[in-house]
Design an enzyme around this catalytic site. Structure first.
Site, PDB file in Angstrom:
ATOM      1  N   HIS A 131       5.702   7.071 -13.681  1.00 14.79           N
ATOM      2  CA  HIS A 131       6.561   6.942 -12.509  1.00 14.79           C
ATOM      3  C   HIS A 131       7.960   6.547 -12.975  1.00 14.79           C
ATOM      4  O   HIS A 131       8.139   5.993 -14.065  1.00 14.79           O
ATOM      5  CB  HIS A 131       6.025   5.874 -11.569  1.00 14.79           C
ATOM      6  N   CYS A 136       9.937  10.766 -11.832  1.00 17.91           N
ATOM      7  CA  CYS A 136      10.858  11.032 -10.730  1.00 17.91           C
ATOM      8  C   CYS A 136      12.274  10.635 -11.137  1.00 17.91           C
ATOM      9  O   CYS A 136      12.467   9.655 -11.855  1.00 17.91           O
ATOM     10  CB  CYS A 136      10.442  10.250  -9.490  1.00 17.91           C
TER      11      CYS A 136
END
Length: 467
Positions: free
Chosen positions: A161, A204
């Site tokens: 992430h 991301c």
């Protein structure tokens, strides 16, 4: 006997004519070495999955698959450093105990993977120390580092992430910030301990890690799963299209779109004949419907072939071992937002739970959703206090022009995040998306001194923990 000796006599005469020391014939007769193929010294690799939990299965699956590619390519375990929490293969939720797969029809990629840094040893300090080859800065683990020299090539793959300017770690209270990573790469370059370095990054907003930060003159080439202001995507998820969904017993995504794209491309091609530029184009085209794959740094390095960093093996055998046997590698038609993959897992866990476990699974799902709501509302309230309820959201999500770094003062950003978390709880994997809001506050002159009071007002109702 005379016929056997004649060629040697001719060579000796030619060497005498040309001059033994430095003559052209000496170079011609010298055995071919790695120097001639631009593979000098040693290939090194660092592979890191920055998450934990079965809902994040895909990150460790990605790393294990990457290891198998490098191992098949001829890299030695002593030159591959693996960071993974190692809580997936033998997790009670794993329908195939001791096995990890990275493709719906894939075989085990976990077998043989070195456990260099696991559990709490997967952290920022150790990762940066490994890159620098600094054993004195390590805590735990095997002590293996990138002990490279000026002639070596280094491949780094990071999957996790992320958020604007930040990458996650399994311990949610710490994160790797873009400036610290780039400063480490610059420091390694100044030490003269590599010839070239390639960095593949899955997260991301992963473009924000290098945007406006990575110099083009330190022999580092980087590609990212997305640009500086968009998500990356998970794939091979429950509910996916036929051929893209995991086996029915799996409730979690098996891989990440960018990651499986470059690895499956590596599985089915001869790496001696494929350049980084070609792989970049292949991966970009495969993920085009979902995110914009980017490249940064020394773009001249993308002309080099993959085998210089990853080694090379028979692609047919490799494909049969770890990936799909489909060589077409067309676009994948189903993917899940990276930040929603955990919700998908907890939803399926609840939906499939037995009567005795359904309440616990329901509680997990509701806690994850509640945490998201608390973080979002806290940031929204701070924006309203500073800039008004109408202008606040627009200001906090504003993206700087291409080529600009996320923030001018990274210490301000880090202090702002810490101050918010002290009052409102950890941002967690989901909340990292809000680092742009804190960066924009810093860029507007809102200092970290103001954040404790702002966060206290915004999050007065409770101080939740992260999930």
């Amino acid at each position: 006997m005379a016929r056997l000796c004649f060629p040697l006599l001719v060579v000796q005469l030619l060497l005498l004519i040309a001059g033994v020391a430095g003559g052209p014939w000496q170079e011609f007769l010298r055995p071919q070495s790695d120097v001639d193929n631009d593979v000098i010294g040693t290939r090194w690799a660092v592979l890191i999955a920055g998450s934990k939990g079965f809902e994040n299965y895909r990150h460790q699956a990605d790393v294990c698959h990457a290891y198998q590619i490098l191992k098949k390519g001829g890299l030695k375990d002593e030159n591959i450093v693996v960071f993974m929490y190692d809580d997936i293969a033998n997790n009670s939720a794993n329908p195939r105990p001791g096995v990890i797969i990275n493709h719906p029809n894939g075989s085990d990629v976990y077998a043989g993977v070195p456990k260099d840094y696991t559990g709490e040893d997967v952290n920022v300090k150790n990762f940066l120390a490994v890159l620098l080859g600094d054993k004195s800065a390590l805590t735990g683990g095997t002590g293996k580092v990138i002990n490279s020299s000026q002639d070596d090539h280094i491949f780094v793959y990071y999957t996790d992430h992320g958020g604007p300017g930040v990458l996650g770690m399994p311990t949610l209270s710490e994160s790797l910030y873009a400036n610290d990573l780039v400063e480490t790469l610059v420091k390694k370059h100044l030490a003269g301990t590599y010839k070239s370095l390639v960095f593949y990054l899955e997260a991301c907003e992963s473009g924000s890690i290098f945007e406006g930060l990575l110099p083009a003159n330190i022999s580092v080439y980087a590609t990212t799963a997305s640009n500086a202001n968009e998500s990356s995507w998970a794939t091979y998820c429950p509910g996916g299209r036929e051929g893209e969904a995991p086996p029915p017993e799996f409730m979690t995504c098996l891989g990440d779109l960018y990651s499986v794209s470059w690895m499956e491309d590596s599985d089915v091609h001869n790496l001696r004949n494929e350049s980084f530029e070609l792989q970049y184009d292949n991966v970009k085209n495969r993920t085009l419907s979902w995110s914009h794959v980017m490249q940064y740094g020394d773009l001249g390095l993308n002309a080099q072939t993959l085998d210089i960093f990853m080694g090379s093996s028979d692609p047919a055998n490799h494909s049969a071992t770890v990936g799909s046997t489909d060589n077409s590698l067309g676009q994948l038609s189903s993917a899940v937002h990276q930040r929603d993959a955990d919700l998908l897992y907890f939803w399926h866990k609840y939906r499939r739970s037995s009567d005795g476990m359904s309440e616990e699974a329901r509680k997990e799902l509701l806690e994850v959703m509640a945490h998201r709501s608390r973080v979002d509302k806290g940031i929204e309230r701070i924006g309203g206090i500073l800039f008004g309820t109408e202008a606040g959201p627009q200001f906090l999500t504003a993206v700087r022009p291409t080529g600009w770094p996320l923030v001018d003062d990274w210490d301000c950003l880090k202090s702002m995040v810490r101050a918010f978390e002290e009052q409102c709880g950890l941002l967690g994997q989901y909340g990292m998306k809000h680092t742009r809001a804190f960066a924009n506050m810093c860029n507007a002159g809102v200092g970290p001194i103001a954040m404790p009071n702002l966060a206290s007002k915004a999050c007065a109702a409770s101080t939740p923990s992260a999930f």
